[in-house]
Design a protein around this motif. Sequence first.
Motif, PDB file in Angstrom:
ATOM      1  N   ALA A  54       0.866  -1.345   0.022  1.00 60.83           N
ATOM      2  CA  ALA A  54       0.121   0.127  -0.166  1.00 60.83           C
ATOM      3  C   ALA A  54       0.720   1.043  -0.163  1.00 60.83           C
ATOM      4  O   ALA A  54       0.459   2.274  -0.695  1.00 60.83           O
ATOM      5  N   CYS A  55       2.122   1.018   0.522  1.00 62.76           N
ATOM      6  CA  CYS A  55       2.943   2.469   0.682  1.00 62.76           C
ATOM      7  C   CYS A  55       3.818   2.359  -0.753  1.00 62.76           C
ATOM      8  O   CYS A  55       4.718   3.020  -0.502  1.00 62.76           O
ATOM      9  N   LEU A  56       3.704   1.411  -1.773  1.00 62.85           N
ATOM     10  CA  LEU A  56       4.604   1.548  -2.886  1.00 62.85           C
ATOM     11  C   LEU A  56       3.876   2.258  -3.958  1.00 62.85           C
ATOM     12  O   LEU A  56       2.601   1.884  -4.274  1.00 62.85           O
ATOM     13  N   GLN A  57       4.527   3.107  -4.783  1.00 64.37           N
ATOM     14  CA  GLN A  57       3.724   3.963  -6.195  1.00 64.37           C
ATOM     15  C   GLN A  57       4.988   3.095  -7.163  1.00 64.37           C
ATOM     16  O   GLN A  57       6.215   3.027  -7.064  1.00 64.37           O
ATOM     17  N   LEU A  58       4.105   2.956  -8.373  1.00 62.51           N
ATOM     18  CA  LEU A  58       5.029   2.856  -9.524  1.00 62.51           C
ATOM     19  C   LEU A  58       5.666   3.896 -10.059  1.00 62.51           C
ATOM     20  O   LEU A  58       4.897   5.045 -10.058  1.00 62.51           O
ATOM     21  N   ARG A  92      12.750  -0.257   6.359  1.00 58.06           N
ATOM     22  CA  ARG A  92      13.483  -0.230   7.548  1.00 58.06           C
ATOM     23  C   ARG A  92      14.894  -0.399   7.098  1.00 58.06           C
ATOM     24  O   ARG A  92      15.660   0.400   8.094  1.00 58.06           O
ATOM     25  N   THR A  93      15.299  -1.093   6.277  1.00 61.53           N
ATOM     26  CA  THR A  93      16.809  -1.213   6.040  1.00 61.53           C
ATOM     27  C   THR A  93      17.270  -0.839   4.805  1.00 61.53           C
ATOM     28  O   THR A  93      18.312  -1.170   4.346  1.00 61.53           O
ATOM     29  N   ALA A  94      16.499  -0.150   3.756  1.00 60.73           N
ATOM     30  CA  ALA A  94      16.682   0.261   2.574  1.00 60.73           C
ATOM     31  C   ALA A  94      17.703   1.470   2.811  1.00 60.73           C
ATOM     32  O   ALA A  94      17.681   2.381   3.547  1.00 60.73           O
ATOM     33  N   THR A  95      18.303   1.493   1.574  1.00 65.08           N
ATOM     34  CA  THR A  95      19.403   2.742   1.689  1.00 65.08           C
ATOM     35  C   THR A  95      18.776   3.784   0.529  1.00 65.08           C
ATOM     36  O   THR A  95      18.912   3.368  -0.622  1.00 65.08           O
ATOM     37  N   PHE A  96      18.185   4.736   0.803  1.00 65.68           N
ATOM     38  CA  PHE A  96      17.510   5.638  -0.064  1.00 65.68           C
ATOM     39  C   PHE A  96      18.510   6.719  -0.744  1.00 65.68           C
ATOM     40  O   PHE A  96      19.197   7.123   0.209  1.00 65.68           O
ATOM     41  N   ARG A  97      18.306   7.128  -1.804  1.00 60.48           N
ATOM     42  CA  ARG A  97      19.062   8.238  -2.473  1.00 60.48           C
ATOM     43  C   ARG A  97      18.541   9.322  -2.888  1.00 60.48           C
ATOM     44  O   ARG A  97      19.403  10.354  -2.945  1.00 60.48           O
ATOM     45  N   GLU A  98      17.247   9.491  -2.899  1.00 62.88           N
ATOM     46  CA  GLU A  98      16.533  10.827  -3.064  1.00 62.88           C
ATOM     47  C   GLU A  98      15.051  10.686  -2.384  1.00 62.88           C
ATOM     48  O   GLU A  98      14.678   9.716  -2.418  1.00 62.88           O
ATOM     49  N   MET A  99      14.670  11.833  -2.104  1.00 66.01           N
ATOM     50  CA  MET A  99      13.486  12.154  -1.489  1.00 66.01           C
ATOM     51  C   MET A  99      12.945  13.274  -2.035  1.00 66.01           C
ATOM     52  O   MET A  99      13.556  14.332  -2.235  1.00 66.01           O
ATOM     53  N   GLY A 101      11.857   0.841 -10.408  1.00 70.34           N
ATOM     54  CA  GLY A 101      10.602   0.904 -10.914  1.00 70.34           C
ATOM     55  C   GLY A 101       9.523   1.129  -9.911  1.00 70.34           C
ATOM     56  O   GLY A 101       8.359   1.341 -10.263  1.00 70.34           O
ATOM     57  N   LEU A 102       9.883   1.070  -8.696  1.00 68.30           N
ATOM     58  CA  LEU A 102       8.799   1.441  -7.644  1.00 68.30           C
ATOM     59  C   LEU A 102       9.543   2.508  -6.751  1.00 68.30           C
ATOM     60  O   LEU A 102      10.772   2.559  -6.553  1.00 68.30           O
ATOM     61  N   ARG A 103       8.617   3.182  -5.773  1.00 65.84           N
ATOM     62  CA  ARG A 103       9.094   4.145  -4.862  1.00 65.84           C
ATOM     63  C   ARG A 103       8.236   3.844  -3.486  1.00 65.84           C
ATOM     64  O   ARG A 103       7.166   3.536  -3.581  1.00 65.84           O
ATOM     65  N   PHE A 104       8.922   4.193  -2.642  1.00 66.58           N
ATOM     66  CA  PHE A 104       8.355   4.061  -1.046  1.00 66.58           C
ATOM     67  C   PHE A 104       7.749   5.600  -0.819  1.00 66.58           C
ATOM     68  O   PHE A 104       8.394   6.298  -0.978  1.00 66.58           O
ATOM     69  N   CYS A 105       6.491   5.441  -0.608  1.00 66.49           N
ATOM     70  CA  CYS A 105       5.713   6.835  -0.384  1.00 66.49           C
ATOM     71  C   CYS A 105       4.872   6.971   0.973  1.00 66.49           C
ATOM     72  O   CYS A 105       3.691   6.569   0.690  1.00 66.49           O
ATOM     73  N   PRO A 106       5.480   7.165   1.932  1.00 61.25           N
ATOM     74  CA  PRO A 106       4.739   7.350   3.108  1.00 61.25           C
ATOM     75  C   PRO A 106       3.825   8.553   2.948  1.00 61.25           C
ATOM     76  O   PRO A 106       4.316   9.693   2.271  1.00 61.25           O
ATOM     77  N   ALA A 107       2.738   8.630   3.747  1.00 64.47           N
ATOM     78  CA  ALA A 107       1.829   9.681   3.592  1.00 64.47           C
ATOM     79  C   ALA A 107       2.256  10.880   4.366  1.00 64.47           C
ATOM     80  O   ALA A 107       2.875  10.752   5.432  1.00 64.47           O
ATOM     81  N   LEU A 108       1.805  12.269   3.954  1.00 64.96           N
ATOM     82  CA  LEU A 108       2.035  13.341   4.669  1.00 64.96           C
ATOM     83  C   LEU A 108       0.783  14.043   4.756  1.00 64.96           C
ATOM     84  O   LEU A 108      -0.190  14.171   4.158  1.00 64.96           O
TER      85      LEU A 108
END
Length: 255
Positions: A79-83, A140-147, A205-212
Amino acid sequence: MSKRNWLILAAVLVVIGFGALLVLVLAVGFFAGQETAAGGGHGLPFYLMGPQSPSTHPGYLHDTVSGGGEVYVHDYEEACLQLTLSEPQTVIGLMGAINPAKVGAVPGQPATAYIMVDCGSEMPAYAPYRNLKQPPFDWRTATFREMTARQQYNYGPLLTTTNAALMAEVVRLLRDGTPVELNPFPFSGATNLTTLTLTCDQLPGLRFCPALCYYGDGTIYLAESLMMDFTVTPPQVRARWIPASPLLTEWLKSP
């Protein structure tokens, strides 16, 4: 029977025969179309939606799609993933016998991991589905490079950062933050909701997208994902809301 009556009878039989032949042709065409769709058409496999059941996470649904010998799921973890794409560039299957919807590959992902499934009605609307054999994405363990983020839904400028400390702060808040109760509000017409969009090489191909949520008192909250409450009219938004830290708030309100 007179010759005239014989001619009339013959004409009637011809009309009846032609009508029967037309019905037969239409029936054969219909079932041939059904068979073509069921076979995927153009050599593509046919995917089936369902069954759907309540998730083990309250307020979410466990949706499944099967095809190509695999079973895929969309649940709380997805549910928190977007294409990153709105339409698939590579179609790997079809779904539905009439006007079949497309099933697409996720760029950079094998079909044995994630696929794009058209869950729309009149208009295509694709959602990511995870192969049941694939472990859920662990943010929780991912290494993100951009937000990226919008300061306010549809109004504020698009903010972008590669600040590793700031992205780690978002992960920390979601993982360890203390949730608070916010009054639920209708989703329809809501102008105070947006998302953070985090990308990493572990999830192409996917992004982690928590809600604001930009709340009425000026406070900003974030949540791993939104839950729609359909037990009330109109449907309302609920979530495990966590207050944004001063560091995240400063960035979101920066000029």
